[in-house]
Scaffold this motif. Structure first.
Motif, short mmCIF file in Angstrom:
data_model
loop_
_atom_site.label_atom_id
_atom_site.label_comp_id
_atom_site.label_asym_id
_atom_site.label_seq_id
_atom_site.Cartn_x
_atom_site.Cartn_y
_atom_site.Cartn_z
N LEU A 48 70.89 15.69 2.04
CA LEU A 48 70.48 17.31 2.19
C LEU A 48 70.28 17.88 3.74
CD1 LEU A 48 67.57 16.67 -0.37
CD2 LEU A 48 70.08 17.20 -0.75
N ASP A 49 70.69 19.11 3.66
CA ASP A 49 70.45 19.72 5.07
C ASP A 49 69.19 20.08 5.38
OD1 ASP A 49 73.27 19.43 5.33
OD2 ASP A 49 73.59 21.50 4.47
N ALA A 50 68.22 20.21 4.48
CA ALA A 50 66.86 20.57 4.45
C ALA A 50 65.91 19.81 3.51
CB ALA A 50 66.79 21.96 3.98
N PRO A 51 64.60 19.50 3.80
CA PRO A 51 63.80 18.70 3.00
C PRO A 51 63.72 19.52 1.59
CG PRO A 51 62.92 18.79 4.85
CD PRO A 51 64.38 19.77 5.22
N PRO A 52 63.70 18.84 0.53
CA PRO A 52 63.45 19.36 -0.93
C PRO A 52 62.00 19.63 -0.91
CG PRO A 52 63.42 16.77 -1.04
CD PRO A 52 63.87 17.19 0.24
N GLU A 53 61.52 20.58 -1.77
CA GLU A 53 60.23 21.15 -2.22
C GLU A 53 59.68 20.39 -3.12
OE1 GLU A 53 60.66 25.35 -2.62
OE2 GLU A 53 61.32 25.86 -0.63
N SER A 54 60.48 19.65 -4.10
CA SER A 54 59.84 18.89 -4.93
C SER A 54 60.60 17.87 -5.38
CB SER A 54 59.70 19.75 -6.40
OG SER A 54 60.88 20.34 -6.61
N ILE A 55 60.15 16.87 -6.16
CA ILE A 55 60.84 15.61 -6.66
C ILE A 55 61.12 15.94 -8.25
CG2 ILE A 55 61.43 13.17 -6.80
CD1 ILE A 55 61.56 14.35 -4.11
N THR A 56 62.36 15.71 -8.87
CA THR A 56 62.52 16.00 -10.40
C THR A 56 63.11 14.86 -10.92
OG1 THR A 56 62.34 18.24 -10.14
CG2 THR A 56 63.03 17.46 -12.10
N ASP A 97 53.51 18.89 -1.09
CA ASP A 97 52.79 19.80 -0.41
C ASP A 97 52.99 19.75 1.13
OD1 ASP A 97 51.41 20.19 -2.62
OD2 ASP A 97 49.91 18.78 -2.41
N THR A 98 53.58 18.72 1.58
CA THR A 98 54.27 18.63 3.03
C THR A 98 55.69 18.63 3.20
OG1 THR A 98 53.97 16.36 3.06
CG2 THR A 98 52.05 17.61 4.03
N GLU A 99 56.18 19.01 4.30
CA GLU A 99 57.63 18.76 4.45
C GLU A 99 58.10 17.42 4.96
OE1 GLU A 99 60.64 20.67 7.81
OE2 GLU A 99 59.53 22.21 6.42
#
Length: 206
Positions: A48-56, A97-99
């Motif tokens: 990923l180019d950026a951290p995900p906002e959630s895990i599904t 909640d955290t990056e």
């Protein structure tokens, strides 16, 4: 009568064998009836180019609402995020909640399947550090137009006093008082010379 009983024995044995086979197949089907992970976001091995906002986590059947734990660790095994997932149909979602930091990461999950049996797994993925934008170096003088103020005069303009008049100073530039003193001295010297001459003449006559 004997023939009928003998004919029934193979039939019973065959029925018993079939029942055992069916029971074995039934146990195998029941053992494979546990819920299983069918998809995830991030996917296994994703970059990923950026951290995900959630895990599904997506399962083939809706798991139980209790007993789910999702942990994200870094390459050193240090926990960077952890929490209980929220059930959404057949999905279990953990909002972050955290990056997450950049680098090699791993999702370690455990949920209770619909039949109550716990299941778990590991999902490795990677987050690449985005390149930080570089701003051109600017200075305050470049940011704002240079303004120059007129230099203030550091001293008053030189003023020349009017030249002394001929009465105040002569050709030599001496003051008038000095000139008068010189004139008086000269007259005194002349008078002294005249007196000496007169005295000599008188002396000669006698």
């Amino acid at each position: 009568m004997t023939t009928t009983v003998a004919a029934r024995r193979p039939a019973r044995a065959l029925t018993l064998v079939l029942l055992v086979l069916l029971g074995t197949l039934g146990l195998g089907t029941a053992a494979q009836a546990h819920d299983m992970l069918v998809a995830s976001d991030p996917a296994e091995g994703a970059v990923l180019d950026a951290p995900p906002e959630s895990i599904t986590l997506s399962f083939n059947n809706p798991p139980l609402e209790v007993g789910s734990v999702i942990t994200v660790v870094d390459a050193e095994g240090t926990t960077v995020a952890e929490g209980e997932g929220t059930l959404d149909g057949a999905d279990v979602v953990l909002a972050l909640d955290t990056e997450l930091p950049a680098g090699q990461l791993e999702v370690r999950w455990r949920v209770a399947s619909s039949d109550g049996h716990p299941i778990d797994g590991v999902i490795p993925f990677e987050v690449t550090a985005p390149a930080e934008p570089t701003e051109p170096a600017t200075s305050e003088s470049a940011a704002a137009p240079a303004t120059t103020e007129p230099a203030e005069p550091t001293s008053e303009p030189a003023t020349s006093e009017p030249a002394q008049t001929a009465e105040e100073s002569g050709p030599s530039g001496l003051p008038t008082a000095a000139k008068v003193a010189i004139a008086v001295a000269a007259l005194g010297a002349v008078a002294a010379i005249i007196v000496l001459i007169v005295r000599r003449q008188r002396t000669d006559r006698l």
